[in-house]
Scaffold this active site. Sequence first.
Site, PDB file in Angstrom:
ATOM      1  N   GLU A   1      79.153  25.479  30.231  1.00  0.00           N
ATOM      2  CA  GLU A   1      78.390  24.285  29.875  1.00  0.00           C
ATOM      3  C   GLU A   1      76.883  24.546  29.946  1.00  0.00           C
ATOM      4  O   GLU A   1      76.105  23.928  29.220  1.00  0.00           O
ATOM      5  CB  GLU A   1      78.776  23.137  30.820  1.00  0.00           C
ATOM      6  CG  GLU A   1      78.886  21.804  30.140  1.00  0.00           C
ATOM      7  CD  GLU A   1      79.488  20.724  31.033  1.00  0.00           C
ATOM      8  OE1 GLU A   1      79.119  20.632  32.209  1.00  0.00           O
ATOM      9  OE2 GLU A   1      80.325  19.958  30.539  1.00  0.00           O
TER      10      GLU A   1
ATOM     11  N   HIS B   1      99.352  42.094  35.852  1.00  0.00           N
ATOM     12  CA  HIS B   1     100.645  41.987  35.174  1.00  0.00           C
ATOM     13  C   HIS B   1     100.590  41.004  34.017  1.00  0.00           C
ATOM     14  O   HIS B   1     101.628  40.542  33.555  1.00  0.00           O
ATOM     15  CB  HIS B   1     101.716  41.548  36.165  1.00  0.00           C
ATOM     16  CG  HIS B   1     101.941  42.540  37.256  1.00  0.00           C
ATOM     17  ND1 HIS B   1     102.919  43.497  37.195  1.00  0.00           N
ATOM     18  CD2 HIS B   1     101.284  42.762  38.419  1.00  0.00           C
ATOM     19  CE1 HIS B   1     102.870  44.242  38.293  1.00  0.00           C
ATOM     20  NE2 HIS B   1     101.885  43.815  39.049  1.00  0.00           N
TER      21      HIS B   1
ATOM     22  N   LYS C   1      83.025  11.695  22.963  1.00  0.00           N
ATOM     23  CA  LYS C   1      83.164  10.512  23.814  1.00  0.00           C
ATOM     24  C   LYS C   1      83.026   9.238  22.985  1.00  0.00           C
ATOM     25  O   LYS C   1      83.728   8.267  23.199  1.00  0.00           O
ATOM     26  CB  LYS C   1      82.087  10.515  24.911  1.00  0.00           C
ATOM     27  CG  LYS C   1      82.294  11.573  25.985  1.00  0.00           C
ATOM     28  CD  LYS C   1      81.240  11.419  27.085  1.00  0.00           C
ATOM     29  CE  LYS C   1      81.216  12.632  28.004  1.00  0.00           C
ATOM     30  NZ  LYS C   1      80.061  12.646  28.901  1.00  0.00           N
TER      31      LYS C   1
END
Lengths: 419, 419
Positions: A266, A287, A395
């Site tokens: 950010e 792994h 938003k």
Amino acid sequence: MKEKIGIEGISLEDIEGMRNIVDTAYRRTMERYDKGELGFMEVIQKDCECYRLSDRYKEFKYILVVGMGGSILGTQMVYEGVKGVYANELNSKKVFFLDNSDPELLYSILKIVALRETLVFVVSKSGNTVETLANFFILREKMKKEGCREDNVVIISSGGLLKEIGKRENYKIFEIPENVVGRFSVLSSVGLVPLSCMGVDIGKLISGARDMDKLCRREDVFNNPALMNALIHYMFLNRGKSISVIMPYIERLYRFDLWYRQLWAESLGKDGKGQTPVAALGAKDQHSQLQLYLDGPKDKIITFIKVRKFKEDFTIRYKGHYLDGCNLSQLINFQQLGTERVLTSMGVPNISIVLEDLDEYTLGKLIYMYEMTTAFMGEMMEVNAFNQPAVEEGKKITRELLEGKGKGEEVVKDYIIKI
Amino acid sequence: MKEKIGIEGISLEDIEGMRNIVDTAYRRTMERYDKGELGFMEVIQKDCECYRLSDRYKEFKYILVVGMGGSILGTQMVYEGVKGVYANELNSKKVFFLDNSDPELLYSILKIVALRETLVFVVSKSGNTVETLANFFILREKMKKEGCREDNVVIISSGGLLKEIGKRENYKIFEIPENVVGRFSVLSSVGLVPLSCMGVDIGKLISGARDMDKLCRREDVFNNPALMNALIHYMFLNRGKSISVIMPYIERLYRFDLWYRQLWAESLGKDGKGQTPVAALGAKDQHSQLQLYLDGPKDKIITFIKVRKFKEDFTIRYKGHYLDGCNLSQLINFQQLGTERVLTSMGVPNISIVLEDLDEYTLGKLIYMYEMTTAFMGEMMEVNAFNQPAVEEGKKITRELLEGKGKGEEVVKDYIIKI
């Protein structure tokens, strides 16, 4: 360095050649600080006493923190970093984090805790974060029904609806300083108030940050770990390393990854620039991800975090096997070393941060070093590390959808396979 | 598509132009299958009865799975995907996963469980995985001391020391077929034996996979979701999207991310090729990663996974606020839609997978679609998706370090800041 990883590496001369950029980044950061823009550097000088709640808040059996992003990631990181991944199973005080708008998450937490015995921290700098408000509105209704008192809620915010409610309902309120940005706020009231209630030694945490602050103020890059860390990442970003992997070899630091991930993404991801942070964990990701890191595209710089002393250890016994007589901590640390060596031999740049042990003090140091690294890196990349302009549009759309109560739910997809 | 995201997008003609590559990838995959190389496609035709343990294994209070990477990530993913993130707090049977060589992790688990009441699954295809053996050796010693019986341990392996011990000690042993690669093994004995004991309906899981298998055998890319998914990722990889982000909007799928991360990284990351998988989670990562995805480098393709119906839901009440009367599930799904729209408007390619609900059946479908996607993608990229040659060297170095019992611990670093 070049001598180790070959042509794609950096040399001492390369670093010398960056002197101007380093000096400018250092100077601009200190200028921002002088102008009062860098609240995260100021807050660590505050007396920790101001974050402590009175004794009547200590009797709750459960603690629930409600928040999103920078309001909660730091608290989770320190809590787990100090108390371990199975803290709730092993301690009498149980801590929960409500950090999503997933109704199943809220449902599960409500099934586990008894609200009257729960201290709820509601954390949002703006005081208007939609998920935080939504969760809080639902909790509030239930708390009233169950006869909770004003002591059940603590607000940490610097404004908005949340603070309004806090004043009206007479909840205890802690301010977040205006100049402290969410993702840099763990060492302010945001993290320290709840952490103190969770039994974390916030004095030691801050003392680590303060000691690191002294080192980060040194002008010489060779003696300033944050400036050097930023420079290395900047130089490799310019050499095409678009991904920064962080890979601690201890379970307790996994949430440090998630905190770093926000800080790096950010702060630096803007104007088409940025370096994508990737959260990894040793030894388990050997792994899962190591094949790609070793033999995939050469687009990564890797940071190992290694802890010399674990809180607990075991000796492995199996006659005739090469593990016989080794400690488990030796195994994990040799796995880190093996991975470091093979990455180096394959030309993948990597950095190791070695901690003697992991406690509040060293964690405070680590946190602050990464905050300063990010600040310096922003100046080198010529981006403003302290805003996040791009996230507002999404938003807005969400709010419009909510206000239309469903309108636009059916979106025209480019291509749909229905199965 | 181009019409939506602009010049960097793909068009129907672009897809048509890939017909040869698609057909070849499809043909080669089916040839591998015919030659018996693709065990993951074969195992889903087996009768699930062969994975069920007798009733005396059902009385254990605790289940502990010991394994690394492909031996455990799939089991964790399905368990959490079906039972939820707080399953241990809410159910009487407690499940733990020992998937690292961190001694603190083992210590915590040993503090929580009573070994005599614990069913331990030890899972390793080779039977020689170092972390698995190390943890098992320590557990074994403690189990003997506490008077555990042979029923306490179940081995899932196709060879090595683990199987040897299993035979000698008369533990129940399940085979892993030779042609099933670890990261593709969740729908074999590796996942199904422990999952069945954990109360997961493995019949429904397999039935989802079988239904998806039919779709994935269609030759027409427009009707084969895995082939299309591979093609889209392949085309965008060739357009510089070196990162594949997977972003479910439901907490229960976070471990699906971690499973996918191994599948994608280890299968495709070789010969200098690969696409780095990134695990994200909505809505919370809108407060952490979205700024970077929107306004950072255009190097990502994003896959959303959305679930229409949650198991639980809440209505939000706060008079006068725009959230009043909305459900929490509406909020999270509108957040996904808002994010999808704004990413599209910023030219970031994205795919949405929409599930009606999330249960064993839909999860089985999703798992198998990703396995097939990865197989097809490997053929398109001309890499062998079923090996992982690069990780052997690091294991060798670690073993040498362990056998030298500490030699080489002090490595000459290129550059050290001691603080």
